[in-house]
Design a protein around this motif. Structure first.
Motif, PDB file in Angstrom:
ATOM      1  N   LEU A  58      12.052  61.935 -20.711  1.00 54.60           N
ATOM      2  CA  LEU A  58      10.655  62.019 -20.424  1.00 54.60           C
ATOM      3  C   LEU A  58       9.831  62.609 -20.911  1.00 54.60           C
ATOM      4  N   TYR A  59       8.520  61.803 -20.921  1.00 55.42           N
ATOM      5  CA  TYR A  59       7.495  62.522 -21.396  1.00 55.42           C
ATOM      6  C   TYR A  59       7.074  63.210 -20.244  1.00 55.42           C
ATOM      7  N   ALA A 111      20.233  50.434 -12.490  1.00 53.99           N
ATOM      8  CA  ALA A 111      19.450  51.613 -11.601  1.00 53.99           C
ATOM      9  C   ALA A 111      18.506  51.772 -10.868  1.00 53.99           C
ATOM     10  N   LEU A 112      17.238  50.311 -11.435  1.00 53.73           N
ATOM     11  CA  LEU A 112      16.423  50.099 -10.508  1.00 53.73           C
ATOM     12  C   LEU A 112      16.609  49.883  -9.307  1.00 53.73           C
ATOM     13  N   THR A 113      17.199  49.144  -9.262  1.00 51.72           N
ATOM     14  CA  THR A 113      17.424  48.131  -7.943  1.00 51.72           C
ATOM     15  C   THR A 113      18.247  48.942  -6.496  1.00 51.72           C
ATOM     16  N   LYS A 156      12.123  58.111 -12.569  1.00 50.83           N
ATOM     17  CA  LYS A 156      12.726  59.158 -13.074  1.00 50.83           C
ATOM     18  C   LYS A 156      14.462  59.209 -12.982  1.00 50.83           C
ATOM     19  N   GLN A 157      14.970  59.134 -12.178  1.00 52.43           N
ATOM     20  CA  GLN A 157      16.289  59.257 -11.831  1.00 52.43           C
ATOM     21  C   GLN A 157      16.818  57.266 -12.166  1.00 52.43           C
ATOM     22  N   GLY A 199      20.432  54.527 -15.834  1.00 49.54           N
ATOM     23  CA  GLY A 199      20.162  53.620 -16.525  1.00 49.54           C
ATOM     24  C   GLY A 199      21.122  54.213 -18.071  1.00 49.54           C
ATOM     25  N   VAL A 200      20.694  54.877 -19.013  1.00 50.27           N
ATOM     26  CA  VAL A 200      21.371  55.342 -19.840  1.00 50.27           C
ATOM     27  C   VAL A 200      22.297  56.061 -19.854  1.00 50.27           C
ATOM     28  N   ARG A 201      22.327  56.789 -19.217  1.00 52.44           N
ATOM     29  CA  ARG A 201      24.028  57.139 -18.746  1.00 52.44           C
ATOM     30  C   ARG A 201      25.244  56.534 -19.194  1.00 52.44           C
ATOM     31  N   GLN A 202      24.484  55.272 -17.908  1.00 47.10           N
ATOM     32  CA  GLN A 202      25.281  53.748 -17.875  1.00 47.10           C
ATOM     33  C   GLN A 202      25.294  53.049 -18.995  1.00 47.10           C
ATOM     34  N   PHE A 203      24.217  52.880 -19.905  1.00 50.07           N
ATOM     35  CA  PHE A 203      24.632  52.528 -20.762  1.00 50.07           C
ATOM     36  C   PHE A 203      25.237  52.975 -22.337  1.00 50.07           C
ATOM     37  N   LEU A 204      25.508  54.472 -22.313  1.00 52.14           N
ATOM     38  CA  LEU A 204      26.118  55.009 -23.123  1.00 52.14           C
ATOM     39  C   LEU A 204      27.807  55.351 -22.469  1.00 52.14           C
ATOM     40  N   GLY A 205      27.897  55.772 -21.111  1.00 54.39           N
ATOM     41  CA  GLY A 205      29.221  55.791 -21.150  1.00 54.39           C
ATOM     42  C   GLY A 205      28.732  57.969 -21.186  1.00 54.39           C
ATOM     43  N   VAL A 206      27.731  58.350 -20.363  1.00 54.55           N
ATOM     44  CA  VAL A 206      27.469  59.887 -21.328  1.00 54.55           C
ATOM     45  C   VAL A 206      27.392  60.454 -19.605  1.00 54.55           C
TER      46      VAL A 206
END
Length: 231
Positions: free
Chosen positions: A34-35, A108-110, A186-187, A192-199
């Motif tokens: 996150l920049y 995740a935004l929802t 931010k969260q 969302g990235v965690r869910q997308f990549l499963g990590v």
């Protein structure tokens, strides 16, 4: 290692250089960043865009820095947006990546009370072109497939991709008032990235050698007329 990378505040040239440095040097890893910004407002524009057309389309009141990205896409203003990059290995088509990643972030935004929906309409090929009618395409003016929109129809999330071998560099912008400092935004990106990549993602500070290399590249490439005026 799967990393949520933290960095000190960087200017727009350093942001672009660090993303490229990490994509080239840490193949096979997953890195979300996150920049954090310094240097005031900025505009980035897609790798293949013509700088003369970019300058023609920028609001005359804009007084910030302008930088060509290593990724594609259109003109993006960085004022209050939450800007982020994601580096990960993938052989998937960009359209698949956009659809799956953006859907995960939308979900995740929802959960954080921010309603968005995916733009699913097919648009003409010209919508993806670097420019139309001799003016550079602006990323957040007209949505393309798999972008996220607010209920008003305004685009809120878009991104651009570049492939370095089997490594994907995705650069994204979440455009909501105050998004840059909003913990919910931010969260949602992190989840969302965690869910997308499963990590899971482990928080780590940027390595000083990578930061030094990026600052050198910012000075010798991204901030130079040779790069800005490449096309």
């Amino acid at each position: 290692m799967n990393t949520l990378l933290t960095t000190p505040p960087l200017n727009v040239y350093e942001q672009m250089a660090l993303d490229e440095t990490l994509a080239r040097s840490r193949a096979g890893e997953i890195i979300l960043r996150l920049y954090r910004w310094t240097g005031g407002p900025a505009v980035t524009f897609g790798y293949a865009q013509f700088v003369r057309e970019v300058r023609r389309g920028i609001d005359t009141s804009f007084k910030g820095s302008i930088c060509r990205r290593p990724t594609g896409g259109g003109v993006v203003y960085h004022t209050e947006d939450l800007t982020f990059s994601l580096i990960f290995p993938s052989q998937e088509r960009p359209s698949t990546i956009y659809a799956q990643l953006h859907q995960s972030i939308r979900t995740a935004l929802t959960t954080h009370g921010i309603t968005a929906y995916a733009f699913t309409q097919k648009v003409p090929a010209a919508a993806y072109a670097p420019s139309q009618h001799h003016t550079a395409n602006a990323c957040f003016v007209n949505p393309v497939e798999n972008d996220l929109l607010l209920q008003t129809g305004q685009k809120m999330l878009g991104g651009a991709i570049r492939r370095f071998g089997s490594t994907i560099l995705y650069q994204g912008s979440l455009q909501l008032p105050g998004a840059r400092e909003n913990p919910a935004c931010k969260q949602a990106v992190i989840e969302g990235v965690r869910q997308f990549l499963g990590v899971a993602l482990q928080v780590q500070p940027v390595d000083e050698s990578a930061l030094a290399a990026a600052r050198t590249q910012a000075d010798t490439q991204y901030q130079t007329p040779a790069w800005t005026e490449k096309f």
